[in-house]
Design an enzyme around this catalytic site. Structure first.
Site, PDB file in Angstrom:
ATOM      1  N   GLY A  36       0.681  -1.227  -0.039  1.00 23.80           N
ATOM      2  CA  GLY A  36      -0.148   0.061   0.032  1.00 23.80           C
ATOM      3  C   GLY A  36       0.921   1.271  -0.075  1.00 23.80           C
ATOM      4  N   HIS A  37       1.902   1.394   0.894  1.00 15.14           N
ATOM      5  CA  HIS A  37       2.922   2.607   0.913  1.00 15.14           C
ATOM      6  C   HIS A  37       3.598   2.458  -0.435  1.00 15.14           C
ATOM      7  CE1 HIS A  37       2.699   1.504   5.393  1.00 15.14           C
ATOM      8  NE2 HIS A  37       2.339   2.715   5.298  1.00 15.14           N
ATOM      9  N   ASP A 150      -7.626   4.167   5.105  1.00 18.40           N
ATOM     10  CA  ASP A 150      -7.850   5.378   6.282  1.00 18.40           C
ATOM     11  C   ASP A 150      -8.618   6.452   5.779  1.00 18.40           C
ATOM     12  OD1 ASP A 150      -6.159   3.807   8.430  1.00 18.40           O
ATOM     13  OD2 ASP A 150      -4.553   4.484   6.832  1.00 18.40           O
ATOM     14  N   GLN A 153      -9.082   9.487   7.917  1.00 17.70           N
ATOM     15  CA  GLN A 153      -8.044  10.216   8.009  1.00 17.70           C
ATOM     16  C   GLN A 153      -7.813  11.028   6.670  1.00 17.70           C
ATOM     17  OE1 GLN A 153      -4.062   8.889   9.531  1.00 17.70           O
ATOM     18  NE2 GLN A 153      -3.543   8.387   7.404  1.00 17.70           N
ATOM     19  N   SER A 186      -0.239  -2.417   8.079  1.00 16.34           N
ATOM     20  CA  SER A 186       1.226  -2.601   8.905  1.00 16.34           C
ATOM     21  C   SER A 186       0.901  -3.418   9.952  1.00 16.34           C
ATOM     22  CB  SER A 186       1.842  -1.401   9.519  1.00 16.34           C
ATOM     23  OG  SER A 186       2.172  -0.547   8.284  1.00 16.34           O
TER      24      SER A 186
HETATM   25  O1  PAF Z   1      -1.638   6.940   8.073  1.00 17.37           O
HETATM   26  C1  PAF Z   1      -0.609   7.049   8.989  1.00 17.37           C
HETATM   27  O2  PAF Z   1       0.667   6.042   8.701  1.00 17.37           O
HETATM   28  C2  PAF Z   1      -0.547   8.018   9.912  1.00 17.37           C
HETATM   29  O3  PAF Z   1      -1.732   8.146  10.576  1.00 17.37           O
HETATM   30  C3  PAF Z   1       0.129   9.190   9.569  1.00 17.37           C
HETATM   31  C4  PAF Z   1      -0.530  10.030   8.377  1.00 17.37           C
HETATM   32  C5  PAF Z   1       1.619   8.881   8.971  1.00 17.37           C
HETATM   33  C6  PAF Z   1       0.384  10.166  10.547  1.00 17.37           C
HETATM   34  O4  PAF Z   1       0.804   9.687  11.576  1.00 17.37           O
END
Ligand code: PAF
Length: 284
Positions: A36-37, A150, A153, A186
């Site tokens: 994903g990253h 997320d 977020q 993760s």
């Molecule tokens: O999604 C994440 O990994 C975290 O919430 C972030 C956006 C890096 C903030 O710490």
């Protein structure tokens, strides 16, 4: 690939890039990187002249009973992945650099943070909004990349960016899934073999709900009920929430219209997993 440890070092590097006319992409993470990253980093490397990966396990977004201490820290492997993808710098401050003694300033995004994950994790989004604002101020990106897994977020970061006049494009990238549908996270590392078998029920339950919406169901309660039924009886799984909300405001809806977010969180043993689908009602 350059490693930077302090906000002022990071900003100096970024200002140098900007002076030579380069655009900067930022991929904010807490490390323990997965596919994903990787998809976020590839997008950043493609769209920008230079790209920064930030790795910081942010203490202010974890509640007192949460997994801050256990959160996986895999710095060397993370850097190897970032370098291979073509990131130009890693910003990895330590907690004292981010939150020096007598630190008292936080960013609060109201309303959007009250429901869904905000109900179970009351201080979480204050910590996220604060650290993302601090990362933006240090890295000075033109674009920042976040994953749709997320989704709340993403909505919080979008709103904070707009409300605080950051001139940064927020890019939300699709969820990357394992072949059986489990969303990459993760925290999947915490799952044992039995947990892993149960975990797939989360994405499957959302898939069933999507099929129901595709078939024309527009009552949110029936869609939520479908997810609950699919999750009931799954060994070791406890539902935290299942909700249909407006995709930007994060407020519950009764009728499905426009674009909505169907979001769910479950505990499997002690591990909390989240997943969602965005659903846009087809225009008739
Ligand atoms: O999604 C994440 O990994 C975290 O919430 C972030 C956006 C890096 C903030 O710490």
């Amino acid at each position: 690939m350059k490693t930077l440890r302090k906000p002022d070092e990071m900003r100096a590097w970024s200002l140098e890039q900007k002076r030579s006319g380069k655009t900067i992409g930022l991929v904010p993470t807490m490390g323990a990187l997965h596919e994903g990253h990787a998809s976020l980093m590839r997008a950043s490397a493609r769209d920008n002249d230079v790209s920064v990966l930030s790795i910081f396990v942010n203490p202010t977004q974890f509640g007192p009973q949460e997994d801050y201490r256990e959160y996986p820290r895999t710095f060397d492997a993370d850097c190897a992945m970032a370098e291979q993808i073509g990131m130009d710098a890693v910003y990895a401050p330590d907690a004292d650099a981010m939150y020096p003694a007598n630190y008292v300033t936080y960013v609060t995004v109201e309303r959007l943070t009250e429901g869904l994950c905000g109900r179970t994790r009351p201080i979480h989004f204050r910590g996220v909004a604060t650290v993302v604002a601090k990362l933006f101020n240090a890295v000075l990106p033109d674009r920042a990349y976040f994953g749709q897994k997320d989704a709340q977020q993403c909505a919080v970061v979008r709103r904070m960016t707009r409300d605080l006049d950051f001139s940064i494009e927020i890019i939300e990238m699709p969820i990357i899934r394992q072949p059986d549908g489990l969303a990459m996270s993760s925290r999947n590392r915490y799952l044992n073999a039995n947990d892993r078998t149960s975990a797939v029920a989360l994405s499957e339950s959302l898939g069933k709900a999507k099929a129901l919406m595709d078939a024309g169901e527009r009552a949110a309660a029936n869609v939520v009920g479908c997810v609950h039924r699919a999750l009931s009886g799954v060994p070791g799984l406890r539902v935290d929430y299942v909700e249909v909300v407006d995709a930007e405001e994060m407020t519950p809806v009764e009728r499905i219209g426009g674009t909505v977010l169907l979001a769910a969180a479950v505990f499997i043993g002690k591990t909390r997993l989240i997943d969602n689908i965005k659903y846009k009602v087809p225009e008739s």
